[in-house]
Design a protein around this motif. Structure first.
Motif, mmCIF file in Angstrom:
data_model
loop_
_atom_site.group_PDB
_atom_site.id
_atom_site.type_symbol
_atom_site.label_atom_id
_atom_site.label_comp_id
_atom_site.label_asym_id
_atom_site.label_seq_id
_atom_site.Cartn_x
_atom_site.Cartn_y
_atom_site.Cartn_z
ATOM 1 N N SER A 1 -14.154 1.863 -1.887
ATOM 2 C CA SER A 1 -13.669 1.521 -3.222
ATOM 3 C C SER A 1 -12.438 2.364 -3.508
ATOM 4 O O SER A 1 -12.451 3.585 -3.306
ATOM 5 C CB SER A 1 -14.751 1.792 -4.276
ATOM 6 O OG SER A 1 -14.206 1.758 -5.573
ATOM 7 N N THR B 1 -3.068 -6.784 -11.575
ATOM 8 C CA THR B 1 -3.453 -7.467 -10.335
ATOM 9 C C THR B 1 -2.407 -7.256 -9.256
ATOM 10 O O THR B 1 -2.733 -7.102 -8.069
ATOM 11 C CB THR B 1 -3.650 -8.969 -10.601
ATOM 12 O OG1 THR B 1 -4.622 -9.136 -11.637
ATOM 13 C CG2 THR B 1 -4.130 -9.680 -9.346
ATOM 14 N N ASP C 1 -12.932 -7.424 -0.781
ATOM 15 C CA ASP C 1 -14.125 -7.930 -1.460
ATOM 16 C C ASP C 1 -13.872 -8.203 -2.939
ATOM 17 O O ASP C 1 -14.435 -9.138 -3.516
ATOM 18 C CB ASP C 1 -15.288 -6.945 -1.311
ATOM 19 C CG ASP C 1 -15.711 -6.785 0.152
ATOM 20 O OD1 ASP C 1 -15.588 -7.764 0.907
ATOM 21 O OD2 ASP C 1 -16.153 -5.679 0.520
ATOM 22 N N SER C 2 -13.026 -7.393 -3.576
ATOM 23 C CA SER C 2 -12.698 -7.620 -4.989
ATOM 24 C C SER C 2 -11.406 -6.908 -5.339
ATOM 25 O O SER C 2 -10.999 -5.946 -4.677
ATOM 26 C CB SER C 2 -13.836 -7.131 -5.893
ATOM 27 O OG SER C 2 -13.945 -5.716 -5.840
ATOM 28 N N ASN C 3 -10.761 -7.390 -6.401
ATOM 29 C CA ASN C 3 -9.535 -6.790 -6.930
ATOM 30 C C ASN C 3 -9.602 -6.949 -8.444
ATOM 31 O O ASN C 3 -9.116 -7.921 -9.017
ATOM 32 C CB ASN C 3 -8.298 -7.487 -6.358
ATOM 33 C CG ASN C 3 -7.001 -6.880 -6.884
ATOM 34 O OD1 ASN C 3 -6.984 -5.794 -7.447
ATOM 35 N ND2 ASN C 3 -5.904 -7.610 -6.719
ATOM 36 N N ASN C 4 -10.242 -5.959 -9.110
ATOM 37 C CA ASN C 4 -10.561 -6.098 -10.527
ATOM 38 C C ASN C 4 -9.921 -4.991 -11.361
ATOM 39 O O ASN C 4 -9.662 -3.883 -10.868
ATOM 40 C CB ASN C 4 -12.087 -6.038 -10.753
ATOM 41 C CG ASN C 4 -12.805 -7.146 -10.009
ATOM 42 O OD1 ASN C 4 -12.349 -8.289 -9.971
ATOM 43 N ND2 ASN C 4 -13.942 -6.804 -9.409
#
Length: 325
Positions: free
Chosen positions: A93, A110, A130-133
């Protein structure tokens, strides 16, 4: 072989002689620390201030290369990134803070996440996103409040435990000593605007644990001596107790500092805040155990009779029959 003794066995230092001026200095430092917190504020890290979070998996590596990622992302001029493994060893992370103008601009956060992803992928083609928040400041604010409430709850619970184990005056003394240590630590972070993150919460918990351990050792000896020397004046008894535990206090503090000082001077920048907090905590924790937790017992009226069980009527009559009364 002669053992090394940094503190002689027969020390007789009159610590309590200077209890009033030291208490005044400590109260002033506590007030200045909270003044710095109120005026300067704390420099919250991504954990507490919000930011952009990218999570991903290294599909062809057994472990995520955290140290290498920190060097790679440090070249993007996005501040100090928070990089942690989570889940499996090859999952990571990455969190970075966002400027205020970026938070209010749609798509800008973003885009920062995409820069992070591109930088990692250039070095590690096997990196799978897996994610881009975006972590909102509101959510981080709630997280910050809960962390601070957890610290207060820990201090209160510890004080109740000491109250039950000893007397209520000891619980008050321990709570004030812990409040002193936490206040000075937070004051340092507010004054120098060092990043205040989850690592620092962990450091403060470590400081509370160390200070409490030192305080309980001294309190335990005070209780023993109060049972043994019931007629001794309380200031002299406290000095005796502190001197009897001084060798243990010095050796414990010195051992910890031997490990902390090299880490503080030569360790990575990501651990500087954590190490600085614990190093300061060693000094203020040792000081508060002697000059905060002990002298307050005098002003709260602790005496040797506090630890003498009340004699029953039957026991007193029996002693009277034996001619002891």
């Amino acid at each position: 072989m002669k053992l090394l003794k940094l503190v002689p066995d027969d020390t007789n230092i009159h610590f309590l002689k200077w209890r009033v001026p030291f208490y005044v200095v400590s109260l002033v430092l506590i007030a200045l620390s909270w003044f710095a917190v109120m005026t300067n504020g704390l420099n919250y890290g991504v954990d507490f201030a919000g930011g952009q979070e990218v999570t991903g998996t290294f599909t062809q590596e057994a472990e995520a290369p955290v140290a290498e990622l920190r060097d790679t992302l440090g070249q993007l001029d996005l501040g100090e990134p928070v990089i942690q493994r989570f889940g499996d060893a090859n999952q990571v992370s990455v969190r970075v803070g966002l400027p205020e103008e970026v938070e209010n601009e749609p798509g800008a956060a973003t885009a920062i996440g995409e820069r992070i992803i591109a930088s990692i992928a250039a070095e590690h083609p096997d990196f799978r996103v897996d994610s881009n928040n975006t972590v909102s400041g509101k959510v981080s604010g709630e997280f910050r409040e809960k962390a601070l409430l957890a610290l207060l709850a820990a201090m209160l619970g510890i004080s109740i435990y000491i109250w039950v184990r000893f007397e209520w005056q000891f619980g008050v003394g321990a709570l004030f000593a812990l409040f002193h240590d936490v206040s000075l630590t937070m004051g340092m972070f507010a004054l120098f605007q060092m990043e205040f993150s989850l690592q620092i919460i962990a450091a403060i918990l470590a400081i509370i644990g160390y200070s409490l351990n030192d305080t309980i050792v001294i309190y335990d000896r005070i209780r023993e001596n109060m049972k043994k020397y019931r007629k001794m004046p309380v200031p002299e008894l406290l000095d005796l107790s502190v001197n009897e535990t001084l060798a243990r206090t010095v050796m414990t503090s010195l051992t910890l500092l031997i490990a902390l000082v090299p880490l503080l001077l030569f360790g990575p920048a990501s651990l500087f805040g954590l190490t600085a907090a614990i190093t300061l905590g060693i000094f203020v924790g040792t000081y508060s155990s002697i000059y905060m937790a002990a002298p307050i017992l005098i002003w709260l009226g602790v005496t040797g009779d506090s630890f003498v069980p009340q004699e029953s009527v039957a026991d007193r009559q029996e002693r009277k029959a034996r001619g002891e009364v």
